[in-house]
Scaffold this motif. Structure first.
Motif, mmCIF file in Angstrom:
data_model
loop_
_atom_site.group_PDB
_atom_site.id
_atom_site.type_symbol
_atom_site.label_atom_id
_atom_site.label_comp_id
_atom_site.label_asym_id
_atom_site.label_seq_id
_atom_site.Cartn_x
_atom_site.Cartn_y
_atom_site.Cartn_z
ATOM 1 N N UNK A 119 -25.957 37.724 -1.635
ATOM 2 C CA UNK A 119 -25.822 36.675 -2.652
ATOM 3 C C UNK A 119 -26.519 35.429 -2.147
ATOM 4 N N UNK A 120 -27.388 34.848 -2.995
ATOM 5 C CA UNK A 120 -28.143 33.656 -2.632
ATOM 6 C C UNK A 120 -27.737 32.526 -3.561
ATOM 7 N N UNK A 121 -27.360 31.395 -2.992
ATOM 8 C CA UNK A 121 -26.957 30.249 -3.802
ATOM 9 C C UNK A 121 -26.189 29.266 -2.958
ATOM 10 N N UNK A 122 -25.735 28.176 -3.572
ATOM 11 C CA UNK A 122 -24.985 27.150 -2.851
ATOM 12 C C UNK A 122 -23.516 27.548 -2.778
ATOM 13 N N UNK A 123 -23.265 28.657 -2.086
ATOM 14 C CA UNK A 123 -21.905 29.178 -1.966
ATOM 15 C C UNK A 123 -21.117 28.295 -0.999
ATOM 16 N N UNK A 124 -19.845 28.043 -1.339
ATOM 17 C CA UNK A 124 -19.019 27.133 -0.550
ATOM 18 C C UNK A 124 -18.893 27.606 0.891
ATOM 19 N N UNK A 125 -18.852 26.643 1.798
ATOM 20 C CA UNK A 125 -18.606 26.978 3.198
ATOM 21 C C UNK A 125 -17.212 27.584 3.326
ATOM 22 N N UNK A 126 -17.129 28.699 4.011
ATOM 23 C CA UNK A 126 -15.846 29.377 4.160
ATOM 24 C C UNK A 126 -15.446 30.179 2.945
ATOM 25 N N UNK A 127 -16.299 30.221 1.925
ATOM 26 C CA UNK A 127 -15.969 30.970 0.720
ATOM 27 C C UNK A 127 -15.955 32.460 1.001
ATOM 28 N N UNK A 128 -15.032 33.146 0.354
ATOM 29 C CA UNK A 128 -14.945 34.591 0.510
ATOM 30 C C UNK A 128 -15.608 35.258 -0.688
ATOM 31 N N UNK A 129 -16.256 36.357 -0.430
ATOM 32 C CA UNK A 129 -16.794 37.158 -1.527
ATOM 33 C C UNK A 129 -15.640 38.001 -2.044
ATOM 34 N N UNK A 130 -15.048 37.557 -3.165
ATOM 35 C CA UNK A 130 -13.887 38.252 -3.713
ATOM 36 C C UNK A 130 -14.365 39.427 -4.547
ATOM 37 N N UNK A 131 -13.823 40.596 -4.265
ATOM 38 C CA UNK A 131 -14.116 41.784 -5.054
ATOM 39 C C UNK A 131 -12.834 42.222 -5.733
ATOM 40 N N UNK A 132 -12.812 42.092 -7.061
ATOM 41 C CA UNK A 132 -11.606 42.433 -7.804
ATOM 42 C C UNK A 132 -11.561 43.940 -7.984
ATOM 43 N N UNK A 133 -10.653 44.561 -7.284
ATOM 44 C CA UNK A 133 -10.527 46.017 -7.365
ATOM 45 C C UNK A 133 -9.298 46.424 -8.164
ATOM 46 N N UNK A 134 -8.132 45.850 -7.820
ATOM 47 C CA UNK A 134 -6.895 46.234 -8.495
ATOM 48 C C UNK A 134 -5.951 45.046 -8.453
ATOM 49 N N UNK A 135 -6.144 44.116 -9.398
ATOM 50 C CA UNK A 135 -5.338 42.902 -9.435
ATOM 51 C C UNK A 135 -3.951 43.225 -9.979
ATOM 52 N N UNK A 136 -2.908 42.832 -9.242
ATOM 53 C CA UNK A 136 -1.532 43.069 -9.649
ATOM 54 C C UNK A 136 -0.718 41.826 -9.323
ATOM 55 N N UNK A 137 0.183 41.446 -10.224
ATOM 56 C CA UNK A 137 1.127 40.365 -9.969
ATOM 57 C C UNK A 137 2.432 40.996 -9.505
ATOM 58 N N UNK A 138 2.710 40.840 -8.227
ATOM 59 C CA UNK A 138 3.905 41.442 -7.631
ATOM 60 C C UNK A 138 5.039 40.424 -7.719
#
Length: 474
Positions: A119-138
């Motif tokens: 990924x190329x861009x002005x991504x925030x320092x310390x930013x995580x590349x979030x990959x939404x696989x199985x979002x659940x509200x526990x």
């Protein structure tokens, strides 16, 4: 500096500081994580290798979130083969959806190309590349029996592929709510009412949320909805999709706190028995009656001996009495309110109690109002000693005279109406005649006839006068 992904992979293998791509891919399959970051902290500190990640070869669809500097341009994705994906590709590629805001890009790709991506861009320092696989509200389960007006604090954590999401910028990506969906049971008040949103989860440190951005979301319920059988549904909404998680049925009961009042019927009087309207006396010098407000509970749900109360009573003149009852006993709670005004009294209470199944509850009791009216003034007493007896006999109307008067009255009314009818008819006739014959109507004829008659009379007088003059001359 390397200029291709093949050279980058060789660099990673040669550095000895991290795992090879094959080792990483094998471990990825074991942990069922669709995307991983490549390299260790040292390797990822190299500017060219920043924001690299790998897509496993058995991933059907992946949704990624990239957080960037506020107001910066959307990122650019580089595939393993070196081809680039821009936000403009969203319109042409049916397998890609791209959602962007001022702060992040959310990209969903079906059947992504396996291998290392960048990924190329002005991504925030310390930013995580979030990959939404199985979002659940526990979240904790909602109690089976809840009550209208009850305040419920519920905490939950957001998990992604089974792991808690504790990255604070992710709050801007998802919306977390709890909807109550009517079970359409005809035996309850909420039959056919559909769904109602009763809670929104926040991680902002406000309200009941204890700490901002700690990964623990707190929801405050608003149970001011019709009672009945409801099914809680946890809603997780992102710009790309919506998911629901349904829980067991719950029963929302009407408020189990009952309020009644015994209104003081006496008038407001001062200590010496005079009306309280006297301006010469202060409130301390006056005595008042009291309205008695009683507060009871539904014994099938609430233990009366656990009931505590806090609230206020507002008088018709705006004066407020604070109410606090903290005594534990099995008696109906009593609130005494000074009867110092006529009008509407408002009672607003919060109840703290324990249910019969030993659950602590806080209930906002619906506002209770009652009206007091000023008593009617008594009729003045008559002093018989001052009554003057009338000696004149009552006037008696003789029957014959009364009948004659009635007959004359009827005749007079008939005569007046007849005159009005006749003269009205004549006026209407003359008006219509004038419109039909504007140059020869009856009024004009009458006027001409009158003029001719006057002329004849005048000529007759002249002739008569001339004859008399001739006779005198002879």
């Amino acid at each position: 500096m390397p200029t291709s992904f093949a050279q980058q992979e060789k660099l990673l293998e040669a550095s000895g500081a991290g795992k090879t791509l094959e080792q990483t891919t094998t471990e990825t399959k074991k942990t069922t994580t669709p995307i991983i970051a490549l390299g260790n902290d040292f390797q990822n500190s190299i500017e060219f290798l920043n924001n690299r990640f790998r897509v496993d070869n058995d991933v059907e669809e992946v949704t990624m979130v990239f957080f960037r500097e506020d107001g910066s341009a959307p990122i650019v994705l580089v595939r393993p083969d070196g081809s680039k994906l821009f936000i403009e590709n969203d319109d042409d590629d049916p397998d890609m959806r791209w959602y962007e805001t001022q702060k992040y890009d959310m990209i969903s790709i079906k059947k992504p190309m396996p291998g290392p991506w960048q990924a190329i861009g002005e991504i925030l320092d310390g930013s995580k590349i979030m990959v939404i696989a199985d979002i659940v509200l526990d979240a904790q389960p909602i109690p089976r029996n809840i009550y209208s007006g009850e305040i419920i604090k519920q905490t939950a954590v957001l998990t992604n592929n089974g792991k808690q999401v504790d990255f604070s910028p992710f709050r801007d990506v998802v919306s977390l709510t709890i909807d109550f969906v009517s079970n359409n049971n005809p035996n309850y008040e909420n039959f056919g009412l559909g769904s109602r949103t009763v809670a929104r989860f926040q991680d902002n440190g406000e309200g009941f949320d204890e700490a901002a951005a700690d990964g623990v979301f707190t929801g405050q319920f608003n149970l001011s909805i019709p009672s009945g059988e409801w099914r809680p549904t946890f809603g997780i909404r992102t710009p790309m999709y919506t998911r629901e998680q349904k829980n067991d049925l719950v029963i929302l009961h009407p408020t189990p706190i009952f309020i009644n009042v015994k209104i003081d019927e006496t008038s407001v009087e001062s200590a010496d028995g005079e009306s309280n309207e006297s301006k010469d006396e202060t409130d301390d010098e006056r005595t008042y009656g009291e309205h008695i407000i009683t507060v009871d509970t539904d014994a099938e749900h609430i233990k009366l001996d656990s009931l505590l109360l806090d609230g206020k009573v507002t008088h018709p003149n705006g004066e407020i009495d604070n109410v606090t009852i903290t005594e534990f006993n099995n008696s109906v709670k009593m609130i005494r309110v000074k009867n110092d005004n006529y009008g509407i009294y408002r009672v607003k209470l919060t109840a703290f109690a324990t249910t019969v199944d030993d659950r602590e509850v806080i209930i906002n009791v619906p506002e209770y109002t009652f009206l007091t009216s000023e008593p009617a003034e008594p009729e003045p007493e008559v002093d018989e000693s001052q009554v003057v007896e009338m000696s004149a006999p009552p006037v008696v109307i003789e029957p014959e005279k009364d009948a004659w008067t009635a007959t004359n009255t009827v005749s007079l009314i008939i005569a007046i109406n007849s005159c009005i009818f006749v003269f009205g008819g004549m006026v209407i006739f003359l008006i219509l005649n004038k419109r039909k014959y504007p140059n020869d109507h009856i009024m004009l004829r009458y006027k001409i006839a009158c003029v001719e008659l006057l002329a004849k009379i005048k000529n007759f007088k002249k002739t008569k006068s001339a004859e008399e003059t001739d006779k005198l001359g002879e």
